[in-house]
Design an enzyme around this catalytic site. Structure first.
Site, PDB file in Angstrom:
ATOM      1  N   CYS A 123     -13.437  78.355 -31.365  1.00  0.00           N
ATOM      2  CA  CYS A 123     -13.332  79.668 -31.981  1.00  0.00           C
ATOM      3  C   CYS A 123     -14.612  80.396 -31.573  1.00  0.00           C
ATOM      4  O   CYS A 123     -15.688  79.798 -31.565  1.00  0.00           O
ATOM      5  CB  CYS A 123     -13.262  79.520 -33.490  1.00  0.00           C
ATOM      6  SG  CYS A 123     -13.321  81.094 -34.326  1.00  0.00           S
ATOM      7  N   HIS A 363     -18.229  79.066 -31.316  1.00  0.00           N
ATOM      8  CA  HIS A 363     -18.737  78.654 -32.632  1.00  0.00           C
ATOM      9  C   HIS A 363     -18.454  77.212 -32.984  1.00  0.00           C
ATOM     10  O   HIS A 363     -19.149  76.616 -33.788  1.00  0.00           O
ATOM     11  CB  HIS A 363     -18.068  79.481 -33.738  1.00  0.00           C
ATOM     12  CG  HIS A 363     -18.468  80.896 -33.731  1.00  0.00           C
ATOM     13  ND1 HIS A 363     -17.698  81.881 -34.273  1.00  0.00           N
ATOM     14  CD2 HIS A 363     -19.571  81.481 -33.247  1.00  0.00           C
ATOM     15  CE1 HIS A 363     -18.306  83.031 -34.109  1.00  0.00           C
ATOM     16  NE2 HIS A 363     -19.429  82.823 -33.481  1.00  0.00           N
ATOM     17  N   ASN A 364     -17.337  76.688 -32.472  1.00  0.00           N
ATOM     18  CA  ASN A 364     -16.890  75.363 -32.867  1.00  0.00           C
ATOM     19  C   ASN A 364     -16.740  74.512 -31.624  1.00  0.00           C
ATOM     20  O   ASN A 364     -15.702  74.523 -30.977  1.00  0.00           O
ATOM     21  CB  ASN A 364     -15.514  75.441 -33.546  1.00  0.00           C
ATOM     22  CG  ASN A 364     -15.572  76.094 -34.907  1.00  0.00           C
ATOM     23  OD1 ASN A 364     -16.646  76.403 -35.407  1.00  0.00           O
ATOM     24  ND2 ASN A 364     -14.422  76.290 -35.502  1.00  0.00           N
ATOM     25  N   GLY A 413     -19.377  90.142 -38.379  1.00  0.00           N
ATOM     26  CA  GLY A 413     -19.394  90.333 -39.827  1.00  0.00           C
ATOM     27  C   GLY A 413     -17.976  90.277 -40.375  1.00  0.00           C
ATOM     28  O   GLY A 413     -17.079  89.740 -39.737  1.00  0.00           O
ATOM     29  N   THR A 414     -17.747  90.846 -41.515  1.00  0.00           N
ATOM     30  CA  THR A 414     -16.399  90.875 -42.070  1.00  0.00           C
ATOM     31  C   THR A 414     -15.785  92.232 -41.764  1.00  0.00           C
ATOM     32  O   THR A 414     -16.383  93.032 -41.053  1.00  0.00           O
ATOM     33  CB  THR A 414     -16.458  90.692 -43.587  1.00  0.00           C
ATOM     34  OG1 THR A 414     -17.199  91.782 -44.120  1.00  0.00           O
ATOM     35  CG2 THR A 414     -17.156  89.406 -43.936  1.00  0.00           C
ATOM     36  N   HIS A 438     -23.435  81.718 -37.336  1.00  0.00           N
ATOM     37  CA  HIS A 438     -22.281  82.210 -36.582  1.00  0.00           C
ATOM     38  C   HIS A 438     -21.622  83.425 -37.222  1.00  0.00           C
ATOM     39  O   HIS A 438     -20.824  84.092 -36.598  1.00  0.00           O
ATOM     40  CB  HIS A 438     -21.253  81.106 -36.379  1.00  0.00           C
ATOM     41  CG  HIS A 438     -20.256  80.972 -37.481  1.00  0.00           C
ATOM     42  ND1 HIS A 438     -20.609  80.666 -38.770  1.00  0.00           N
ATOM     43  CD2 HIS A 438     -18.907  81.084 -37.483  1.00  0.00           C
ATOM     44  CE1 HIS A 438     -19.528  80.600 -39.518  1.00  0.00           C
ATOM     45  NE2 HIS A 438     -18.478  80.852 -38.777  1.00  0.00           N
ATOM     46  N   ALA A 440     -20.841  85.541 -41.324  1.00  0.00           N
ATOM     47  CA  ALA A 440     -21.235  85.706 -42.712  1.00  0.00           C
ATOM     48  C   ALA A 440     -21.137  84.378 -43.472  1.00  0.00           C
ATOM     49  O   ALA A 440     -21.984  84.057 -44.287  1.00  0.00           O
ATOM     50  CB  ALA A 440     -20.351  86.753 -43.363  1.00  0.00           C
TER      51      ALA A 440
END
Lengths: 515, 245
Positions: A123, A363-364, A413-414, A438, A440
């Site tokens: 991801c 990220h993963n 962010g969101t 990575h 929030a």
């Protein structure tokens, strides 16, 4: 497991600086190294509250707080340095999300754990720049959001508009972004601005189960005549249009082709979805057997793992690499579709809109890297789960354009909050094996968000903030509401103040497309 | 990957092979040696052909060592290496054929290739006349002379090639590097040599290195684009798109 009072637990935690805490050995059984986590005052409170809740009577055997999970990881065989919790850490499957841990490849005991990578393998986030400004986009914002929504089918059960058959999928799994390049979906320059150049070379599609491949085919960007059911949707696709809000590091921003406030950028956030989930699930089953055979003991059943050198370990690494390649093809296809949507809207070629990839982060993922441990070079398998690689200036694995600035780190962010671009630092290389936060990080679980938040409120608030939104389902609005997350600014400021990465620019959302 | 190379080398039914099968593996090795590599003495080639022989493995090991195959762990990786070797031989054998289709040649096919005799070969590089001449040239071009005139000459050559070619003089704007200047002196070097002069020199070396790297990357990109011109065919079909169930 020992049951202790909250106050007794605190004795094992030591604040070593304003932004950094140490987890001493003994906090969890069999810790081989110490743990460490980075928080500021606000995040510290969240972290300790979580621990206090878990210490209440009757909570034993329930879910594990993030700080306990960091300590459990520190007890895994072959771990070196320390188990690191980044500021956005929150509890996850086995490993906390926002946890990084490195294992010595040359130690025969060392393990690889799917829980340390996560289910949505690779991801990640990709940022495209444009030469448009707020004034160009504002009048057509709604049309643009709709056009992106139409071009990039999002959500469960959606089908993409790029035709792909089983043979194409096999090739894409092996070749990653090179497949997208060969087929002409992306530009040659995209590859150089991508972690690992968009292709894990050890990928082996033969190690991926038929079931995972079936779950890969119909997803998101792909189309197949038979429609397969894809029940899992962990980290949906998100496409954001941002305007540049603030520049902290002028020169680094300039290297990324970002010059003035108001400049428009596009962020694409997605992973390998159902495909990666199946790869991880398959590996977990195999690893439970391997653990029994090789007598590997862990503090938590969710920390299923296998020795790196074992067949199970190698098979997982090869199929994980294939899932990573899948995720890159996914993001590349969305890059292609975003460029088309912009080109159509502005009646200009994507070239003329200067829609270059600034960078693409994962990220993963677990990767083999060279690091200095106690002054000696070592080959490590670095697990980053909900954590971004952040290499310093002059590191040989970062693109030539960022040799002077350090690797760009994209922090999504969101829906309603800002996103940031940071750069890697020497100190981060030294303290956290070149890793940083990575995003929030969740404060409320998805289920809790759905119970506590009303989606019409969220939509109203977003409208008030001037953010156009297109979502596949209202459920997602609640799950992804800004209130469900930790404050991204706190997270980023902690990383900056602790020195593990450096703030470069801040982006403000003007449109969100989510599935 | 291995299968693709095999099919490129025209191995029969390359697509449906099971490379993990020992007999298939042996057959492939023998086929490669006899049809493409052709380097082993007849005795060994014949022994390789006899895939049921008991000492096949031993002969194979000697054979792969004689090709210079590095120790790589598994047999499949050895096969990969040998395939690469065979593909190289095949490509070299048909060099002229491939070169005809090389991207650069498609552009400049009609330019005749003339190799002139190099007058510099006959010069005496140590004569005073040569040294003075090179230093004079360096002075005109604002280049700092090096004690070794040959090194000075190389520097001079670089300046001339980069800045004095007819096209450079006519279209100077194409060759002068554009972009925003970067204050490299303020930026961390990543290490400290404890001497400001050395540090500065190291920084300059780094900048030159980065520039070289950029040039290499640009050339890699150009190559990718050239290949894309042949392979790329992006397709979309909006009729296929569907949101939700």
């Amino acid at each position: 497991m020992v049951v202790r009072q909250y106050q007794q637990e605190l004795e094992y935690l030591e604040k070593i600086s304003s932004y950094c805490w140490r987890i001493k050995k003994g906090f969890q059984p069999n810790m081989r190294v110490e743990g460490v986590f980075y928080v500021n005052q606000t995040l510290e409170k969240l972290m300790l509250d979580e621990l206090r809740n878990a210490c209440r009577p009757g909570m034993v055997g329930g879910f594990l707080p993030g700080v306990k999970q960091i300590a459990n990881v520190a007890a895994l065989p072959g771990i070196v340095g320390k188990s690191v919790g980044l500021p956005d850490v929150h509890s996850g499957y086995g490993f906390a999300i926002g946890n990084m841990a490195a294992f010595d490849v040359n130690d025969p005991e060392s393990i690889v754990s799917p829980g340390g990578v996560g289910f949505d393998i690779n991801c990640g986030v990709r940022l495209l720049r444009t030469n448009l400004y707020e004034s160009d986009v504002l009048p057509v914002k709604e049309q643009l959001a709709q056009s992106l929504f139409d071009h990039i089918p999002v959500g469960v059960g959606s089908k993409g508009i790029i035709p792909m058959n089983a043979r194409d999928l096999e090739e894409a799994l092996e070749m990653g972004m090179d497949w997208s390049l060969r087929e002409g979906y992306i530009w040659a320059e995209d590859k150089e601005h991508c972690e690992e150049y968009g292709r894990m070379l050890n990928a082996d599609p033969a190690k991926v189960s038929m079931r995972a491949k079936k779950r890969g085919l119909p997803q998101v960007i792909f189309f197949s005549k038979k429609s397969f059911y894809c029940p899992f949707l962990f980290h949906g696709i998100k496409v954001y249009i941002y305007e540049l809000d603030e520049i902290y590091d002028k020169w680094a921003a300039c290297k990324m082709g970002i010059e003035e406030k108001g400049q428009i950028c596009v962020m694409i956030h997605s992973g390998s979805r159902g495909f990666g989930h199946q790869v991880a699930t398959d590996a977990l089953v195999q690893m439970e057997k391997a653990m029994k055979r090789d007598n590997i003991e862990t503090n938590d059943r969710q920390l299923a793992c296998a020795r790196i050198s074992s067949v199970e370990g190698q098979d997982y690494l090869k199929s994980m690499a294939a899932a990573a390649n899948f995720a890159w093809v996914n993001r590349s296809s969305m890059t292609f579709l975003s460029r088309q949507a912009f080109a159509k809207q502005f009646n200009m070629a994507p070239d003329d809109l200067d829609m270059h990839v600034i960078y693409d982060v994962s990220h993963n993922i677990a990767k083999v890297e060279e690091h200095l441990v106690d002054g000696k070079p070592k080959t490590l398998l670095v697990h980053r789960k909900g954590s971004t690689r952040a290499f310093p200036p002059h590191h040989p694995l970062i693109p030539v354009d960022y040799q002077l600035t350090g690797q760009p780190v994209l922090i999504g962010g969101t829906m309603g909050t800002c996103s940031y671009v940071l750069t890697g630092t020497e100190q981060g290389m030294f303290e956290t094996f070149g890793s940083t936060c990575h995003g929030a990080g969740r404060a409320l679980s998805r289920a809790k968000s759905r119970r506590n938040i009303d989606y019409t409120d969220v939509l109203q608030k977003l409208e008030y903030m001037g953010i156009s939104i297109r979502v596949a389902s209202p459920k997602l609005v609640m799950e992804e509401a800004p209130e469900s997350y930790k404050n991204v600014t706190d997270v980023v400021n902690t990383c900056h103040a602790a020195g593990i990465s450096k703030k470069c620019i801040k982006l403000r959302p003007i449109a969100v497309i989510k599935g | 990957m291995s299968k693709r190379i095999l099919s490129a080398l025209n191995y029969p039914q390359a697509e449906s092979l099971n490379l993990n099968d020992e007999a298939t593996f042996r057959r492939i090795i023998a086929w490669l040696e006899i049809n493409i590599i052709k380097q082993a003495p007849n005795v060994i080639a014949n022994n390789l052909k006899n895939i049921t022989a008991r000492d096949w493995d031993e002969i194979y090991n000697r054979y792969k060592d004689s090709l210079g195959c590095p120790p790589v762990g598994s047999k499949l990786e050895e096969l990969q290496w040998i395939l690469g070797y065979a593909a190289q031989i095949e490509t070299n054998d048909n060099r002229s054929l491939y070169l005809k289709h090389a991207v650069e040649n498609m552009k400049s096919k009609n330019v005749p290739d003339v190799v002139a005799e190099n007058p510099l070969d006959k010069l005496n590089f140590r004569s005073n006349e040569f040294v003075d001449g090179v230093n004079e040239l360096a002075k005109i071009l604002n280049t700092v002379p090096h004690p070794d005139p040959l090194i000075t000459l190389r520097a001079v050559r670089k300046v001339i090639v980069k800045r004095m070619a007819p096209d450079c003089v006519e279209h100077a704007e194409k060759y002068i590097v554009k972009g925003t200047p970067f204050p490299f002196e303020e930026h961390a070097l990543g290490f400290d040599l404890k001497d400001p002069v050395l540090n500065r020199a190291a920084k300059i070396m780094r900048m030159i290195y980065i520039q070289d790297l950029r040039e290499l990357q640009t050339r890699a990109n150009e190559l990718i684009v050239a290949v894309q011109n042949i392979t790329a065919n992006p397709k979309t079909d909006t009729k296929l798109g569907k949101v939700g169930y």
